[in-house]
Design an enzyme around this catalytic site. Structure first.
Site, PDB file in Angstrom:
ATOM      1  N   ASP A 275      -5.225   5.086   3.653  1.00 29.26           N
ATOM      2  CA  ASP A 275      -6.267   6.057   3.965  1.00 29.26           C
ATOM      3  C   ASP A 275      -7.036   6.289   2.663  1.00 29.26           C
ATOM      4  OD1 ASP A 275      -7.982   7.858   5.116  1.00 29.26           O
ATOM      5  OD2 ASP A 275      -6.424   9.025   6.113  1.00 29.26           O
ATOM      6  N   TRP A 276      -8.234   6.814   2.794  1.00 35.61           N
ATOM      7  CA  TRP A 276      -9.133   6.905   1.644  1.00 35.61           C
ATOM      8  C   TRP A 276      -8.590   7.912   0.615  1.00 35.61           C
ATOM      9  CZ3 TRP A 276      -9.998   3.453   4.868  1.00 35.61           C
ATOM     10  CH2 TRP A 276     -11.070   2.578   4.786  1.00 35.61           C
TER      11      TRP A 276
END
Ligand code: BGC
Length: 730
Positions: A275-276
């Site tokens: 995930d970012w």
């Protein structure tokens, strides 16, 4: 259209371009001697190995981390394009970046806005989910993307999670069926789907750091099945790690989740994407299963954990080259599957009439008729001459909100627009907002007056994507309707007995202050760009509602499992899932709590009868253990669709089990008076529970009740299936 042929044609084109390029570079190579990695006749693994063998160390490293907020670097000498990833899940996000989440200011980055995932789940229609996926894939192609970041399949553990709207409800079986169809739809268009967020990302509260603890059985039976189905059945090409920790280790490099379960047990050969900004450590990222690091907040892309620090570790001999090769291979598989080679731009479609039609159909099938007393609905257009439409959500657009799932929609029909359009010239529609953020009272008075003067009133109430409602990054603070809406609804209902409440939200809200008095309530969700038309068509009876809740609507927050167990949002950085297996209806059943609206509930303008249940025991061999057969008959006056739900109850088991669990369902459309025989096979897994001491699925011999119903609380038929001998499988 035939996607495979198109993809094949495109690859031929790509192939020509690269072959020529190589010919020029090498000066001697003949165009026919195209490199093996571009030869679609060759087995994919051979192509991957061929391409891998050509890569330099830096090129391999470039495959495993971002070079902008949503891209990875191209390898021009080999014709490998910059790979584009995009949110998801209910359409292709507007372009942001290159180095931040700020919109890039383009004018060609609009997309179709489809109903959000909880709405899709409420259709209980996998065929439609596949079409939905095809639209997403088709639009992603046109927008030049390779990976679509969705679907989100985290289980609704609490009504408060800010991202419930992006997920598929509280039941692992339902979420799995829809996710598989969605992913197959996306991937049929040559786009990689990225199922997220793996795993146990069930709250936004402290999402980047919270440590989740739960029993193994709970993990396997509730939180993993949708991911498992995405991998094993839909062959999803990528999986996004979650922000949170699981058993003390961040999910984006969690040895147990990624190495042992995902890649080990399930045999996942695709790409694990972080995930970012969900990556925290190079060593863990190298060894614990992360294949593509995205969104890290670092001074430069070379400072990503899987960039320079990885390279230096390799050079020092701290990390084996095989670790990088494995990650590179996985990324190359995705590159081949999405044909991310030069010469492959500009195909696909945006906002096509067919996409609008799917958006409308999903919205129509998603809207749930929760209550309809005295047949207030459908509205009889011939019999009313005035309508009051009340509520801010009647005019509010929702596409451009919610966090990463934001869409720059080509258009969004609001409920008011849909209703006005459908009402036509003969019916006067008066609009009154009724509430504002500051809860202004005069607005209420005006709305009440409008309601009193009209033949019927429609209050379009609910939530929106503002922070602390249905929005990423924060959970809701409570389950109540904000901004004085309860009072507004109560007053409008008092003023006009023919009041319909339409709730626009992505999660349950409390209705206690007015539900007894309001004759009709529909759950309209965030229903996408055609949402207003769909709502109007349902209210006026052009379409018979067929949506069923994908989550329980509790009367009050304290009734719902995580809150009843005082196990939300956790203490000292850890949340323990004390309610265990008893999530959603499993809890309401176990504790005999009456929900406001049960999981699976949804009314229709017609009525369905269930009869003739037969349980046909299969042979002991093979997948299918039994067939459940019954008849459904439309005994009302209108055509309609019913979702017949099959729940299984283990009569006696060595470990405690929920009183019933959804194991099959079928949506059938019937003309008035028509009947249909439904026949649904059940496999062993439908009877089994996860036995943690054995590490697999145990179906114990003996009796199982088969409960067939119109909702989890409206069981119409009951039968018994006997399993002659205990079976176990991993
Ligand atoms: C979200 C993901 C999303 C990513 C990229 C994250 O904050 O959790 O769901 O795909 O951002 O926008």
């Amino acid at each position: 259209m035939k996607p495979t042929n198109n993809i094949a044609r495109r690859s031929l084109f790509a192939l020509g371009v690269v072959a020529c390029m190589i010919a020029t570079n090498a000066g001697v190579q003949h165009a026919e001697e195209r490199p093996a990695y571009l030869d679609t006749e060759k087995p994919p693994e051979a192509r991957v190995e061929d391409l891998l063998a050509r890569l330099t160390l830096d090129e391999k490293l470039a495959l495993v981390h971002g070079d902008s907020i949503f891209t990875t670097a191209a390898i021009p000498r080999l014709g490998v394009r910059k790979r584009w990833l995009s949110d998801g899940p209910h359409g292709v996000r507007e372009d942001v970046g290159p180095d931040s989440f700020r919109p890039s200011g383009r004018t060609d980055d609009f997309a179709s806005y489809l109903p959000v995932s909880i709405a899709l789940a409420s259709t209980w229609n996998p065929e439609l989910a596949r079409k939905y996926g095809e639209v997403v894939g088709q639009e992603a192609r046109k927008r030049g993307k390779h990976v679509m970041l969705g679907p989100g399949v985290n289980i609704m553990r609490t009504p408060l999670c800010g991202r419930n709207f992006e997920y598929m409800g509280e039941d692992p079986f339902l979420a799995a069926r829809l996710a598989v169809a969605y992913i197959e739809g996306v991937q049929s268009r040559g786009i990689a789907s990225c199922v997220k967020h793996f795993a146990a990302n069930n709250q936004e509260w402290e999402r980047n750091s919270i440590n989740v603890e739960m029993d193994e059985r709970v993990l396997r039976e509730i939180y993993l099945p949708a991911f498992e189905a995405a991998v094993r059945e839909a062959r999803v090409l990528s999986v996004m790690g979650a922000y949170n920790k699981f058993r003390g280790q961040h999910c984006c490099h969690n040895d147990y989740l990624l190495n042992k379960i995902l890649k080990g047990e399930w045999g996942f050969t695709g790409v694990v994407v972080s995930d970012w900004n969900g990556t925290h450590d190079t060593r863990e990222a190298v060894f614990n299963g992360l294949d593509l690091e995205m969104g890290t907040r670092a001074p430069s892309y070379d400072e990503y954990f899987l960039a320079r620090p990885f390279r230096e570790g390799l050079e020092r001999g701290d990390f084996p080259m095989s670790a990088l090769d494995d990650k590179a291979r996985r990324n190359l598989r995705l590159i081949l599957a999405t044909n991310a080679f030069e010469g492959n731009e500009g195909v696909g479609l945006l906002n096509a009439p067919a996409h609008q039609a799917i958006a409308l159909r999903v919205a129509e099938e998603a809207i749930v008729l929760l209550k309809n007393e005295g047949a207030v609905l459908p509205l009889d257009a011939g019999n009313i001459s005035s309508l009051a439409v009340i509520g801010e959500n009647a005019t509010r657009r929702h596409a451009h909100g919610g966090g990463s799932s934001t869409i720059k929609a080509f258009y969004e029909v609001t409920p008011l627009q849909g209703i006005v359009e459908r009402a036509g010239d003969r019916i006067t529609v008066t609009y009154a907002p009724g509430y504002r953020k500051d809860g202004a009272v005069d607005l209420v008075e005006r709305a009440v007056r409008a309601a009193r003067q009209a033949d019927a009133a429609i209050v379009v109430a609910g939530l929106n994507h503002d922070r602390f409602f249905d929005s990423e990054g924060a959970d809701r603070k409570d389950m109540r309707l904000p901004d004085g809406q309860d009072e507004l609804i109560r007053r409008v209902v008092e003023a006009n007995p023919r009041t319909i409440v339409a709730l626009v939200s992505g999660s349950p809200v409390e209705m206690e202050p007015w539900i007894e008095k309001a004759p009709a309530v529909v759950q309209a969700w965030y229903a996408g760009m055609e949402g207003g038309n769909a709502l109007a068509r349902i209210l006026f009876g052009d379409v018979n509602p067929s949506g069923k809740l994908a989550c329980t609507f509790p009367k009050r927050l304290a009734d719902s499992p995580a809150h009843a167990a005082d196990a939300y949002p956790g203490k000292d950085g850890t949340v323990r899932y004390e309610e265990g297996l008893f999530v959603g209806y499993r809890h309401f059943d176990a504790k005999n709590i009456e929900p406001l609206f049960a999981f699976g509930h949804g009314l229709s303008y017609t009525r369905f009868d269930y009869s003739n249940l037969m349980i046909v025991q299969g042979s002991d061999a093979g997948e299918s253990i039994a067939k459940v057969e019954f008849e459904v008959r439309n005994v009302g006056e209108r055509e309609g669709a019913e979702v017949a739900q099959i729940y299984v109850q283990d009569v006696k088991s060595s470990l405690p089990r929920p009183r019933k669990e959804l194991k099959a369902f079928r949506k059938i459309t019937l003309k008035p008076g028509a009947r249909q025989k439904v026949s649904i096979p059940l496999d062993r897994r439908a009877l089994a529970f996860y036995e943690p001491s054995k590490g697999g699925w145990l179906a114990e011999k003996g009796a199982f009740k088969i409960l067939v119903g119109a909702s989890s609380r409206e069981i119409r038929l009951e039968g018994t299936l006997r399993l002659p001998k205990t079976t176990f499988e991993r």
